[in-house]
Design an enzyme around this catalytic site. Structure first.
Site, PDB file in Angstrom:
ATOM      1  N   VAL A  45     -28.582   3.726  22.911  1.00 31.19           N
ATOM      2  CA  VAL A  45     -27.284   3.894  23.563  1.00 31.19           C
ATOM      3  C   VAL A  45     -27.131   3.093  24.853  1.00 31.19           C
ATOM      4  O   VAL A  45     -26.027   2.993  25.383  1.00 31.19           O
ATOM      5  CB  VAL A  45     -27.019   5.386  23.880  1.00 31.19           C
ATOM      6  CG1 VAL A  45     -26.833   6.180  22.598  1.00 31.19           C
ATOM      7  CG2 VAL A  45     -28.120   5.981  24.742  1.00 31.19           C
ATOM      8  N   TYR A  46     -28.197   2.523  25.381  1.00 33.18           N
ATOM      9  CA  TYR A  46     -28.072   1.790  26.640  1.00 33.18           C
ATOM     10  C   TYR A  46     -27.178   0.569  26.451  1.00 33.18           C
ATOM     11  O   TYR A  46     -27.430  -0.279  25.588  1.00 33.18           O
ATOM     12  CB  TYR A  46     -29.438   1.337  27.155  1.00 33.18           C
ATOM     13  CG  TYR A  46     -30.354   2.455  27.619  1.00 33.18           C
ATOM     14  CD1 TYR A  46     -29.885   3.733  27.870  1.00 33.18           C
ATOM     15  CD2 TYR A  46     -31.712   2.218  27.807  1.00 33.18           C
ATOM     16  CE1 TYR A  46     -30.732   4.752  28.286  1.00 33.18           C
ATOM     17  CE2 TYR A  46     -32.570   3.215  28.239  1.00 33.18           C
ATOM     18  CZ  TYR A  46     -32.076   4.487  28.472  1.00 33.18           C
ATOM     19  OH  TYR A  46     -32.931   5.476  28.885  1.00 33.18           O
ATOM     20  N   ALA A  47     -26.140   0.493  27.292  1.00 39.45           N
ATOM     21  CA  ALA A  47     -25.188  -0.622  27.241  1.00 39.45           C
ATOM     22  C   ALA A  47     -24.678  -0.833  25.825  1.00 39.45           C
ATOM     23  O   ALA A  47     -24.541  -1.964  25.349  1.00 39.45           O
ATOM     24  CB  ALA A  47     -25.816  -1.896  27.798  1.00 39.45           C
TER      25      ALA A  47
ATOM     26  N   GLY B 259     -25.981  -0.507  22.970  1.00 43.63           N
ATOM     27  CA  GLY B 259     -26.869  -1.230  22.067  1.00 43.63           C
ATOM     28  C   GLY B 259     -27.283  -2.596  22.566  1.00 43.63           C
ATOM     29  O   GLY B 259     -28.263  -3.181  22.075  1.00 43.63           O
TER      30      GLY B 259
END
Length: 325
Positions: free
Chosen positions: A59-61, A63
């Site tokens: 989920v960071y940025a 993907g």
């Protein structure tokens, strides 16, 4: 650089893990995220300093952190020399089955993560949080199958209640499924609630601990009241450390006083405290400047005295559980 085995495994990881949440595509919610060209020297500096452990999440940025991480680790060394970790659970797309720890979500998201990372396996596949809506048996069997398929070498978990973690460990043992080897939990001088249940459980079970936010989202790296661009736009960070502000300020000032007396930086004192706690293996350190990486590495050379540790811990006041959402 020092290296330790992760938990009871034979996996050797650097005592500092580079957290990759700071890298990816800039969004309105996270304008402080660094793109590919800005991140490249960070990865290179970390690797040349001996850091072999890199942590990201699906989920960071949205993907793009995984995409960038995958590109840059390929530039550093052969894949076998890198210890690569990612996570699953959070909302990666709208609608049904776009989050959580169901078999469907796990099987889909491991493949999506591997595609974004540009690799055929991750070394450590972690559940980002506990999923109360999915049977523990379903989650643990799916994670076991991910390992059996060769898509992950080990599995780990992140912030949850100790009883939830104990239940998941028990279910894996009961069925002969792959067991968690690590816990990525919220732990620093301003938030020590993990000392009550989770850390003793990890000691007892031989679980490696890789804390997130070891410097309290930067609150222990600068004088109290100083605000950075990230702090101003970090909506999640604004929800943390709000209940015991007076005690937190006193802790911050104690960190500053010890750093001044030692002729070092606040970040190094705060991180040295985490590094000396059992069973911490490798704190996850975020960086938006090379200096952040240098500060983290410098903390490895600091051994706090019992008197300094007592001073740092004395102002702490119990607080409500946070970091689970």
């Amino acid at each position: 650089m020092d290296y330790l085995r992760l938990g009871k495994t034979g996996l050797e990881v650097s005592r500092i893990c580079l957290g990759c949440m700071s890298f990816g595509k800039v969004t309105d919610e996270r304008p402080w995220v660094l793109g590919l060209e800005e991140a490249r020297p960070m990865f290179r500096h970390a690797w040349e300093a001996g850091i072999n452990f890199f942590d990201t999440a699906n989920v960071y940025a949205a993907g793009s952190s995984e995409e960038l991480t995958g590109i840059l680790i390929k530039e550093l060394a052969p894949r076998d020399e890198i210890v690569l970790a990612t996570k699953v659970f959070g909302q990666i797309r709208p609608g049904p089955n776009g989050s959580g720890l169901s078999r469907k979500a796990i099987m889909s998201e491991i493949d999506n993560s591997l595609r974004r990372l540009g690799t055929d396996y991750v070394d450590l596949y972690q559940i980002h949080r506990f999923d109360p809506n999915t049977p523990v048996e379903e989650t643990m069997e799916a994670l076991h199958d991910v390992v059996r398929a060769g898509k992950a070498r080990y599995i780990g978990a992140s912030s949850m209640y100790a009883w939830q973690f104990a239940k998941m460990l028990h279910v894996a043992e009961l069925h002969g499924w792959t067991r968690f080897v690590s816990m990525q939990d919220h732990f620093n001088l301003l938030y020590r609630e993990e000392e009550r249940e989770m850390l003793p459980l990890c000691v007892d079970q031989g679980i490696g601990v890789i804390p997130w936010s070891p410097m309290a989202r930067g609150r222990l790296t600068r004088p109290w009241g100083e605000v950075t661009a990230r702090a101003e736009t970090d909506e999640y960070g604004k929800t943390l450390y709000t209940e015991t502000e007076a005690a937190n300020r006193q802790i911050n000032e104690t960190v500053a006083a010890i750093a001044k007396a030692r002729g070092t930086k606040m970040a190094q004192v705060a991180l040295a405290w985490v590094l000396q706690k059992q069973p911490v293996t490798a704190p996850i350190v975020g960086a938006t400047r090379i200096g952040h990486i240098e500060d983290a590495i410098g903390a490895l050379e600091i051994e706090l005295t019992p008197e300094e540790i007592e001073r740092l811990e004395a102002p702490y006041r119990p607080t409500g559980v946070s970091g689970f959402s």
